[in-house]
Design a protein around this motif. Structure first.
Motif: not given
Length: 133
Positions: A58-61, A87, A104
């Protein structure tokens, strides 16, 4: 920007074409290890990443995309491993891996012969199992 997609390009040909000899042999060894742990065939994702399995990303958007569960890319600066360090996870294993850096979701290894292979196998196994729980 479109997400990287799986292709039908040859993983073996891609890895064999890596110009730096150490990076080429390290990449081939890690690819073989990932295949052994996962029981999956490697697949090219875009022009420069080798992936195993599938996992939603899932991307930031907020959009969900198909992505590989774990993978690697032989980059000029380091062998980049994906899906092993999300994480801040797996610090117990990373503390014993040997020389590496993280970004990341990425683990960077300059020399495969400088890291503990049993710890690397454990990282790959744990990450694969977490992606397929």
């Amino acid at each position: 920007m479109p997400m990287t997609q799986p292709t039908d390009a040859s993983v073996d040909e891609f890895l064999a074409a890596v110009s730096d000899e150490r990076r080429r042999t390290d990449s081939q060894a890690v690819c073989a290890l990932m295949g052994e742990v996962t029981g999956e065939q490697p697949r090219m994702w875009g022009p420069s990443m080798v992936g195993f399995g599938h996992a939603p990303y899932t991307t930031a958007d907020g959009k969900s995309h198909d992505w590989f569960a774990i993978g690697l890319a032989p980059r000029k600066a380091a062998l980049t491993l994906y899906g092993l360090t999300f994480y801040g996870s797996n610090t117990d294993l990373l503390d014993h891996l040997g020389p590496h850096t993280t970004g990341k979701g990425c683990l960077y290894i300059k020399r495969l012969d400088a890291v503990d292979h049993d710890v690397l196998r454990a990282l790959i196994t744990r990450s694969w199992e977490a992606a397929h729980h």
